[in-house]
Design a protein around this motif. Structure first.
Motif, PDB file in Angstrom:
ATOM      1  N   TYR B 302      39.073  19.800 -10.595  1.00  0.00           N
ATOM      2  CA  TYR B 302      38.405  21.037 -11.001  1.00  0.00           C
ATOM      3  C   TYR B 302      37.864  21.779  -9.778  1.00  0.00           C
ATOM      4  O   TYR B 302      38.048  22.984  -9.630  1.00  0.00           O
ATOM      5  CB  TYR B 302      37.270  20.701 -11.974  1.00  0.00           C
TER       6      TYR B 302
ATOM      7  N   THR C 142      27.630  21.634 -20.331  1.00  0.00           N
ATOM      8  CA  THR C 142      28.590  22.723 -20.161  1.00  0.00           C
ATOM      9  C   THR C 142      29.411  22.505 -18.892  1.00  0.00           C
ATOM     10  O   THR C 142      30.636  22.569 -18.914  1.00  0.00           O
ATOM     11  CB  THR C 142      27.850  24.078 -20.048  1.00  0.00           C
ATOM     12  N   LEU C 146      33.480  21.836 -18.597  1.00  0.00           N
ATOM     13  CA  LEU C 146      34.395  22.642 -17.782  1.00  0.00           C
ATOM     14  C   LEU C 146      35.215  21.748 -16.844  1.00  0.00           C
ATOM     15  O   LEU C 146      36.423  21.894 -16.723  1.00  0.00           O
ATOM     16  CB  LEU C 146      33.624  23.673 -16.952  1.00  0.00           C
ATOM     17  N   ASP C 150      39.066  21.492 -17.724  1.00  0.00           N
ATOM     18  CA  ASP C 150      39.931  22.166 -16.756  1.00  0.00           C
ATOM     19  C   ASP C 150      40.140  21.309 -15.508  1.00  0.00           C
ATOM     20  O   ASP C 150      40.307  21.816 -14.405  1.00  0.00           O
ATOM     21  CB  ASP C 150      39.297  23.519 -16.372  1.00  0.00           C
ATOM     22  N   GLU C 209      36.363  28.584 -22.099  1.00  0.00           N
ATOM     23  CA  GLU C 209      36.342  28.607 -20.636  1.00  0.00           C
ATOM     24  C   GLU C 209      36.882  27.298 -20.066  1.00  0.00           C
ATOM     25  O   GLU C 209      37.482  27.274 -18.991  1.00  0.00           O
ATOM     26  CB  GLU C 209      34.917  28.872 -20.114  1.00  0.00           C
ATOM     27  N   ALA C 210      36.673  26.225 -20.810  1.00  0.00           N
ATOM     28  CA  ALA C 210      37.151  24.917 -20.355  1.00  0.00           C
ATOM     29  C   ALA C 210      38.623  24.700 -20.714  1.00  0.00           C
ATOM     30  O   ALA C 210      39.114  23.573 -20.629  1.00  0.00           O
ATOM     31  CB  ALA C 210      36.298  23.812 -20.960  1.00  0.00           C
TER      32      ALA C 210
END
Lengths: 97, 313, 252
Positions: B302, C142, C146, C150, C209-210
């Motif tokens: 990420y 959060t 993410l 992702d 968003e993720a």
């Protein structure tokens, strides 16, 4: 498994203990990104309400002077006492500002 | 090459009680000794979370649960301070963890004993943390700057640990007969291993010589052990518990407690992997590390994507 | 049901949720993927158990029968607990715990930001403290959603599956009964229906968003409002209450 260090990169943590005073180096943390670095720093260095503000900086971004250069860097200011207020003689009776 | 000149200069700095900092020149043996000692110390904090951690979900009151959680958290924090100090010597945390997993690096043997009753949580705080504090206070003056700073921070935070352990023991000792018995039993089992925490007698201590010259270690094993005994015996009396040592007696002339002989055979066996829980503690650590691999990998991936986006933008 | 009985039940519900979720998070001690995360997880556990302590203390006071917060935590049986099913679920992997934490933190932020305005001063005060803590928990959950959503292909699949598996336990968070009806009228409790849209919005934004999919609202589990729980709760209580139950005369 990859040989790359999977513990994330190293970040230096600076904590401001109270408003108005400078941030002071507290130590370091590991994190893979800046949000994580900030959260880890918060959890590790302010558990006892030690801070009002935190900076984290990737350790790799810090440029440090080398010990062998300390002569060149710091000795030249030893002979410049006129930078200190105590170098100057105040006339008798004059008050400090 | 380690020229005599460098060595002499190094020893002068040490003798003047000025700290050695990461970028300063240091003998290779000094660096190695520090890595071994600091990493062992860090691993001890981390493995030390396990015996207490096994009581978090069973702590008998909400207050006790909160205190225990906070204490174990401190231990994780102390592990982190020490890993960071160690990393300044040019070794990565990944390597340090690897050394723990392969058995190249050790941790304090005390954590291979089992915490089987709630009173053991008291005994660990009182005795094990008590012994650790005696050692750590002494280490605040160690010659390596990052290690010394970590110790100062740790000592500041540790002061509540020993008190919470002593408080648990005190409550149990004044409680029902069953509770008192539980407290005495825990003291019986943890007393001798706590004394072993200071390491072999000075006469048998293989690493002490240079460590003292270089001021990594500031006081000897026996001196520190004696200090611990003298403080703890008095505390046991106050809450009405008996130290399990028939030979224990006050020596008026020397102003110290004399004690019975430590079972060094047991000490050596536990160090060499034959303690009650050596294999389980290590297996737990390895399993947590392996279970977390995909998470660390994801976090790295990420972060790499985020960096790329920044470059594109 | 009197107002006092309703308030007792309501504070138990809030306290039990914090207690059991805190219990689950505390199980992460020594098991985190990074030592730093170990501290983060147990930090949230401390916030939650601290909140449980305050809530149950108040519940005991409302009940007025001389019980303490510890009596309520340690001496009630499975059927007397009022926590939601979702907080009882075993931790699963790190992603599963994060998914649950995101769901619960998003719910808690919606809930406690409203309860700050409660006419019950104690609930309002505990809520004010909770809001600050929960904001941080939400940020933490959060950010990890993410990273995992992702991150790698594996992490994406794992956390998507976790959200899918947990989703059937989210409907229950918004269930109301007589307790809510009485206390909403008094200006003490919040109409949970009014929180749903905001909760869904937070969840949707984070999941998208993720790069994750928001699971469909299909069949939802229910039971906790009536004290009908998962099998896990019995084990949690057996562990948590063991000393108090084994030594009923002892003080700790």
């Amino acid at each position: 498994m990859s040989t790359k260090d999977s513990q994330g990169q190293l970040w230096e943590v600076f904590i401001q203990a109270n408003p108005g005073i400078p941030h002071k180096h507290a130590g370091s943390v590991h994190a893979t990104d800046k949000e994580m670095a900030l959260q880890n720093a918060r959890d590790l260095y302010t558990r006892r309400s030690e801070g009002t503000s935190i900076w984290v900086v990737p350790s790799a971004a810090i440029v440090a002077s080398a010990p062998e250069d300390s002569g060149m860097l710091f000795d030249p200011s030893n002979d410049k006492p006129y930078r200190h207020p105590t170098f100057y003689v105040m006339p008798e009776g004059a008050k400090n500002i | 090459m380690e020229s005599t000149n460098n060595l002499e200069k190094f020893q002068t700095i040490i003798d003047a009680d000025t700290k050695i900092e990461p970028k300063d020149w240091m003998p290779e043996d000094y660096r190695k000794h520090l890595i071994r000692q600091i990493s062992q110390h860090a691993h001890s904090e981390v493995i030390g979370m396990q015996p207490e951690g096994n009581w978090i979900t069973r702590a008998p009151s909400l207050r006790a649960k909160l205190i225990l959680l906070a204490k174990i958290q401190d231990e994780a924090g102390h592990g982190l301070y020490l890993y960071s100090a160690c990393e300044t010597l040019g070794i990565s945390r990944e390597e340090l963890i690897d050394q723990l997993h392969t058995g190249k690096a050790k941790y304090s043997s005390i954590f291979n004993y089992a915490a089987i009753t709630w009173a053991d949580i008291g005994a660990i705080g009182w005795l094990v943390d008590g012994a650790a504090i005696v050692n750590q206070i002494s280490l605040q003056r160690t010659s390596y700057g990052p290690y010394s700073r970590a110790m100062i921070r740790i000592c500041k935070e540790e002061s509540f640990h020993q008190r919470q352990g002593y408080e648990i023991m005190g409550k149990l000792a004044l409680g029902t007969p069953e509770q008192k018995e539980m407290a005495q039993d825990a003291l019986n089992r943890w007393w001798w291993p706590s004394l072993m925490m200071f390491g072999p007698h000075d006469s048998d201590s293989p690493h002490s010589g240079k460590a003292m010259t270089w001021r990594i270690k500031r006081e000897s094993n026996d001196v520190l052990r004696q200090r611990f005994i003298d403080k703890t015996v008095q505390q046991a009396e106050v809450i009405g518990l008996k130290i399990p040592d028939d030979k224990l007696k006050w020596n008026e002339a020397k102003g110290v407690y004399e004690h019975g002989e430590i079972n060094w055979e047991e000490f050596n066996q536990v160090i060499n992997g034959n303690g009650p829980l050596n294999k389980i503690r290590l297996a737990n650590h390895i399993s947590a590390h392996e279970n977390g691999a995909w998470v660390r990998e994801a976090a790295n991936a990420y972060a790499a994507k985020q960096k790329k986006e920044v470059l594109v933008a | 049901m009197t107002k006092q009985e309703a308030l007792f039940s309501y504070t138990l519900r809030l306290g039990d949720n914090a207690l059991i979720l805190g219990h689950r998070l505390s199980e992460w001690s020594s098991k985190g993927p990074l030592l730093e995360e170990d501290i983060a997880m147990t930090n949230m556990a401390l916030d939650l158990i601290g909140r449980a302590d305050a809530m149950l203390k108040y519940a005991a006071q409302v009940e007025g029968k001389g019980r303490t917060e510890d009596d309520l935590a340690y001496k009630r049986g499975e059927r007397q607990f009022l926590c939601n099913l979702i907080v009882q679920l075993p931790n699963g992997d790190f992603g599963y715990t994060i998914a649950r934490q995101l769901i619960m933190s998003a719910f808690d932020i919606c809930l406690y930001e409203e309860l700050v305005k409660s006419k019950d001063e104690t609930i309002a005060a505990i809520s004010a403290k909770a809001v600050k803590e929960v904001k941080y928990h939400l940020k933490f959950a959060t950010d990890w959603t993410l990273r995992l959503g992702d991150g790698t292909e594996e992490s994406h699949q794992r956390i998507q599956k976790s959200f899918n598996d947990i989703w059937m336990y989210t409907g229950e968070l918004f269930e109301m009964n007589e307790v809510d009806a009485i206390l909403i009228k008094e200006g003490i409790a919040v109409d949970l229906n009014s929180l749903k849209a905001r909760w869904k919005k937070i969840m949707t934004e984070v999941l998208l968003e993720a790069t994750l999919t928001v699971p469909a609202d299909t069949y939802m589990q229910t039971g906790s409002r009536k004290g009908v729980h998962t099998e896990s709760l019995g084990y949690i209580l057996a562990e948590m209450q063991y000393l108090q139950r084994a030594y009923p005369d002892a003080k700790w």
